[in-house]
Design an enzyme around this catalytic site. Structure first.
Site, PDB file in Angstrom:
ATOM      1  N   ASP A 185      48.447  66.087  66.251  1.00 49.36           N
ATOM      2  CA  ASP A 185      49.666  66.881  66.091  1.00 49.36           C
ATOM      3  C   ASP A 185      50.809  65.980  65.609  1.00 49.36           C
ATOM      4  O   ASP A 185      50.775  64.770  65.784  1.00 49.36           O
ATOM      5  CB  ASP A 185      50.079  67.508  67.425  1.00 49.36           C
ATOM      6  CG  ASP A 185      49.042  68.507  67.926  1.00 49.36           C
ATOM      7  OD1 ASP A 185      48.284  69.043  67.110  1.00 49.36           O
ATOM      8  OD2 ASP A 185      49.014  68.738  69.156  1.00 49.36           O
TER       9      ASP A 185
HETATM   10  N1  URA Z   1      45.058  67.433  71.626  1.00 49.36           N
HETATM   11  C1  URA Z   1      46.287  67.920  71.331  1.00 49.36           C
HETATM   12  O1  URA Z   1      46.771  68.847  71.976  1.00 49.36           O
HETATM   13  N2  URA Z   1      46.967  67.366  70.331  1.00 49.36           N
HETATM   14  C2  URA Z   1      46.498  66.332  69.587  1.00 49.36           C
HETATM   15  O2  URA Z   1      47.179  65.855  68.691  1.00 49.36           O
HETATM   16  C3  URA Z   1      45.219  65.832  69.906  1.00 49.36           C
HETATM   17  C4  URA Z   1      44.509  66.407  70.919  1.00 49.36           C
END
Ligand code: URA
Length: 239
Positions: free
Chosen positions: A103
């Site tokens: 993310d």
């Molecule tokens: N899980 C998440 O919620 N975000 C990420 O970036 C990676 C794993």
């Protein structure tokens, strides 16, 4: 992406027919063993690729990036800095892409490579590649959370996750930190797992993916090539 059949065609300028004949004549060997599968993924850094008595070289890139918060895991974006924008022009090539997705507000280990087939293998759900994240949440974590992760979390929308490992580092009512290991990769998985436990992730950093570990000498935004030893640890994913 380096399939051995494509490598033979481009390096030896064979027709498809000639290339197929080389396979049938058992003239294609990887690490000394006859290879019959044209789609086999190879890299001369870790494989001896022998075709009709000649040794072929590949030219793929493998980088370990410490993704900073704020960068998007994409190759192109209209407005935002992408993980590819972080690369020096000398290291860039049109086929570089990130293996998996973090993310925008997540930091940590991201493998960036031109070898698409390797990325495909590492992300394939059946391969069950482990990913460990360090997470901070805004409430107390306890034994019940550990048990729930071990059993398999069900998201608020009903999606069922496979068993995961929760290792609490520090627990306090207003803020806890933990390491979470998952063997799958659902969208926003870690955040949704904690939401299902009634807590909110305030910080997330990926520490490992399969045999790769975030290099603490890399500051956020910095990257380096994989070492030969790291590449060798990925050898089982060259299919
Ligand atoms: N899980 C998440 O919620 N975000 C990420 O970036 C990676 C794993």
């Amino acid at each position: 992406m380096m399939r051995i059949d494509k490598l033979i065609e481009t390096e030896l300028h064979t027709t498809r027919k000639e290339m197929k004949r080389l396979f049938l004549a058992k003239k294609v060997k990887i690490d000394g063993e006859v290879e019959m599968n044209g789609s086999r993924n190879v890299d001369s850094l870790i494989h001896r690729i022998e075709v009709d008595g000649m040794y072929l070289k590949t030219n793929e890139s493998y980088f370990l990036l410490h993704k900073p918060k704020g960068a998007v895991t994409a190759v192109k974006d209209q407005k935002r800095t992408t993980v590819i924008d972080l690369f020096a022009s000398a290291d860039r090539r049109p086929d570089l892409y990130p293996v998996g997705r973090l993310d925008r507000d997540t930091s940590g280990l991201l493998l960036i490579t031109s070898n698409g087939q390797l990325g495909y293998e590492l992300l394939h759900p059946e391969k069950k590649v482990a990913k460990t994240y360090q997470v901070t949440v805004n409430s107390l974590l306890d034994q019940e959370d550990i048990a729930a992760f071990k059993k398999g979390i069900t998201f608020l929308d009903g999606t069922v996750c496979q068993p995961a490992e929760l290792h609490i580092l520090e627990a306090a009512p207003a803020e806890s930190t933990a390491l979470v290991t998952i063997w799958e990769g659902k969208f926003h998985q870690v955040k949704k797992m904690f939401l299902a436990r009634g807590t909110k992730v305030t910080s997330l950093e990926r520490k490992t993916m399969g045999p790769l570990t975030l290099d603490l000498r890399l500051l956020p935004g910095q990257y380096r090539s994989l070492t030969l030893s790291e590449l060798k640890k990925l050898k089982e994913y060259f299919k």
